[in-house]
Scaffold this active site. Sequence first.
Site, PDB file in Angstrom:
ATOM      1  N   ASP A 218     -70.491  23.857 -19.871  1.00 30.51           N
ATOM      2  CA  ASP A 218     -70.972  24.019 -21.248  1.00 30.51           C
ATOM      3  C   ASP A 218     -71.917  22.849 -21.494  1.00 30.51           C
ATOM      4  O   ASP A 218     -71.483  21.717 -21.722  1.00 30.51           O
ATOM      5  CB  ASP A 218     -69.779  23.987 -22.215  1.00 30.51           C
ATOM      6  CG  ASP A 218     -70.207  24.169 -23.661  1.00 30.51           C
ATOM      7  OD1 ASP A 218     -71.405  23.958 -23.951  1.00 30.51           O
ATOM      8  OD2 ASP A 218     -69.346  24.514 -24.497  1.00 30.51           O
TER       9      ASP A 218
ATOM     10  N   TYR B  58     -82.492  46.300 -35.583  1.00 31.83           N
ATOM     11  CA  TYR B  58     -81.292  46.421 -34.742  1.00 31.83           C
ATOM     12  C   TYR B  58     -81.696  46.652 -33.293  1.00 31.83           C
ATOM     13  O   TYR B  58     -82.583  47.450 -33.019  1.00 31.83           O
ATOM     14  CB  TYR B  58     -80.439  47.618 -35.194  1.00 31.83           C
ATOM     15  CG  TYR B  58     -79.208  47.183 -35.947  1.00 31.83           C
ATOM     16  CD1 TYR B  58     -78.278  46.348 -35.344  1.00 31.83           C
ATOM     17  CD2 TYR B  58     -78.980  47.594 -37.253  1.00 31.83           C
ATOM     18  CE1 TYR B  58     -77.159  45.932 -36.032  1.00 31.83           C
ATOM     19  CE2 TYR B  58     -77.854  47.186 -37.953  1.00 31.83           C
ATOM     20  CZ  TYR B  58     -76.939  46.350 -37.328  1.00 31.83           C
ATOM     21  OH  TYR B  58     -75.837  45.934 -37.991  1.00 31.83           O
TER      22      TYR B  58
ATOM     23  N   ARG C 231     -80.457  27.903 -34.218  1.00 30.16           N
ATOM     24  CA  ARG C 231     -79.015  28.001 -34.018  1.00 30.16           C
ATOM     25  C   ARG C 231     -78.702  29.284 -33.233  1.00 30.16           C
ATOM     26  O   ARG C 231     -78.768  30.384 -33.779  1.00 30.16           O
ATOM     27  CB  ARG C 231     -78.376  28.062 -35.410  1.00 30.16           C
ATOM     28  CG  ARG C 231     -76.924  27.728 -35.485  1.00 30.16           C
ATOM     29  CD  ARG C 231     -76.625  27.237 -36.888  1.00 30.16           C
ATOM     30  NE  ARG C 231     -77.175  25.914 -37.048  1.00 30.16           N
ATOM     31  CZ  ARG C 231     -76.530  24.793 -36.687  1.00 30.16           C
ATOM     32  NH1 ARG C 231     -75.336  24.846 -36.172  1.00 30.16           N
ATOM     33  NH2 ARG C 231     -77.106  23.628 -36.864  1.00 30.16           N
TER      34      ARG C 231
ATOM     35  N   LYS D 253     -79.381  21.951 -30.130  1.00 31.31           N
ATOM     36  CA  LYS D 253     -79.064  20.524 -30.071  1.00 31.31           C
ATOM     37  C   LYS D 253     -80.253  19.809 -29.417  1.00 31.31           C
ATOM     38  O   LYS D 253     -81.335  19.832 -29.986  1.00 31.31           O
ATOM     39  CB  LYS D 253     -77.722  20.328 -29.351  1.00 31.31           C
ATOM     40  CG  LYS D 253     -76.564  21.027 -30.105  1.00 31.31           C
ATOM     41  CD  LYS D 253     -75.216  20.755 -29.480  1.00 31.31           C
ATOM     42  CE  LYS D 253     -74.068  21.285 -30.317  1.00 31.31           C
ATOM     43  NZ  LYS D 253     -73.654  22.656 -29.983  1.00 31.31           N
TER      44      LYS D 253
ATOM     45  N   GLU E 237     -79.052  46.700 -30.511  1.00 26.94           N
ATOM     46  CA  GLU E 237     -77.832  46.674 -29.683  1.00 26.94           C
ATOM     47  C   GLU E 237     -78.152  47.197 -28.286  1.00 26.94           C
ATOM     48  O   GLU E 237     -78.832  48.216 -28.140  1.00 26.94           O
ATOM     49  CB  GLU E 237     -76.743  47.519 -30.342  1.00 26.94           C
ATOM     50  CG  GLU E 237     -76.198  46.857 -31.591  1.00 26.94           C
ATOM     51  CD  GLU E 237     -75.060  47.616 -32.238  1.00 26.94           C
ATOM     52  OE1 GLU E 237     -74.586  48.601 -31.649  1.00 26.94           O
ATOM     53  OE2 GLU E 237     -74.668  47.215 -33.340  1.00 26.94           O
TER      54      GLU E 237
ATOM     55  N   THR F 106     -75.649  26.046 -26.331  1.00 26.63           N
ATOM     56  CA  THR F 106     -76.287  26.353 -27.604  1.00 26.63           C
ATOM     57  C   THR F 106     -77.754  25.974 -27.453  1.00 26.63           C
ATOM     58  O   THR F 106     -78.146  25.289 -26.504  1.00 26.63           O
ATOM     59  CB  THR F 106     -75.650  25.563 -28.765  1.00 26.63           C
ATOM     60  OG1 THR F 106     -75.588  24.187 -28.403  1.00 26.63           O
ATOM     61  CG2 THR F 106     -74.269  26.075 -29.089  1.00 26.63           C
TER      62      THR F 106
HETATM   63  N1  DSN Z   1     -70.206  21.468 -33.496  1.00 27.01           N
HETATM   64  C1  DSN Z   1     -70.701  21.046 -32.221  1.00 27.01           C
HETATM   65  C2  DSN Z   1     -70.849  19.577 -32.137  1.00 27.01           C
HETATM   66  O1  DSN Z   1     -71.091  18.976 -33.168  1.00 27.01           O
HETATM   67  O2  DSN Z   1     -70.766  19.008 -31.060  1.00 27.01           O
HETATM   68  C3  DSN Z   1     -69.876  21.594 -31.140  1.00 27.01           C
HETATM   69  O3  DSN Z   1     -69.727  22.937 -31.351  1.00 27.01           O
END
Ligand code: DSN
Length: 465
Positions: free
Chosen positions: A218, A73, A253, A247, A75, A244
Amino acid sequence: MNVNHHYTETLSTSRFVCTLSRMSRLQDQDPDIAQLVLDETRRQEDGLTLIPSENHTSGAVLEALATVFTDKYAEGYPGRRYYAGNEVADRLETLVVERAKTLFGVPYVNVQPYSGSPANFAVYLATIDPGDAFMGLDLLSGGHLTHGWKASATAKLWKSVPYRLTADGRFDFEHMMKLAREHRPKLIWCGGTALPRTIPWAEFAKVADAVGAYLVADISHIAGLIAGGAHESPMPYVHVTTTTTHKTLRGPRGAMIMVTQKGLDKDADLPSKIDKAIIPGFQGGPHLNTVAGIGVALHEAMQPGFKDYAARIVENAHALADALTEAGFTLVSGGTDNHLILMDLSPTGIGRGMLFHSGLERMGLYANKNAVPNDQSSPFYPSGLRLGTPAATTRGMTTADMKQVASWIAQFAEHVKDIQVPADKAERQRILKAFDRSLITDPFYETLRGEVRNLCRRYPIPASQ
Ligand code: DSN
């Protein structure tokens, strides 16, 4: 464990074999879960991920995820934790933050968001008050749920003013400026999940600056392209950026929030507001093993080879888009500038995205149904198919392979050319059920699946990148 011998030989340097060799305890203690891990590893190996938001992480990222950091943990933030025993966690988080600051050229980064949606929520909490107006790209035009889609809590807690793309998939800045002057949003999102074209950050900045709104990019889809120099960085134009990490950036993730110099100039307290929005505002303890995995991915993205990877993603996407166009398909905006292609299937009948999604899945080609701008069908039965090249490029596939992928998609389209998806619910269910049955009984699919598998076995998912 039932492992095909030829298979392991072919993939001696692959992730499959590495996974197998790492799992001796799991296989002994919980063979059910071990088998599922192997089944998923094999599914990924034997099929081709064309979902533009997915990728294959390196063995080093996977190793960082499976570490004792998952037990701790933490925090709070380095030097200010609610729990004892965080001296190593502090060093980890500081190192990962510094890497992100260097890679993206920003003065502040928070690496704790659990994923993209929590990151975006934290930005709302840090920048605007409940009920304030904000603008984001409509989901049906390629925006994210958290950019203000009516079913998302973002549209219930704040006042969502969506903007849309033109019918040919382009931004309409004149319309956006009009909306902004009328609704005076406090925050404007740029970026999305189904945008095949370069995002003109400077144009967004003109709109946001005209009404004094926070501009937030974003960059979840294109973070790896930005890190690799294959897409312009938004940092000089926006106040905040969220992304994120799994990708095109090819990490685990997770997510990050970054404040730019422009953001600091607007509000010097923005970093501390974002820190507080994450914890105690919205989250509990960070997932330190994920933070470690993000650190590894950032290190990988700082290597010279990552530039080449980003360039090859775009090259493969161009080749796939060109081959699909030559095969007679319509693409939203006519093509792509990045990793993503949005096929508009409506010229052959609206709502046919689902057919392509399921049919290609049966062939081992994983893409996803998606709305197209001005879609006449519902989001669950949309008229588009979204494809991307980040994962195929990680496997080392080339432009010639993308032509083969387009040819398989064309063969499938020809095979189902007489199937329509009606708007009537009962009739639609009847047709889709019959279609699902045909996926099992029609030998066309097994033959194509074999061809896809053969290509994939020539390109095992690498254990290192
Ligand atoms: N789920 C993502 C995507 O596939 O683009 C977006 O959050």
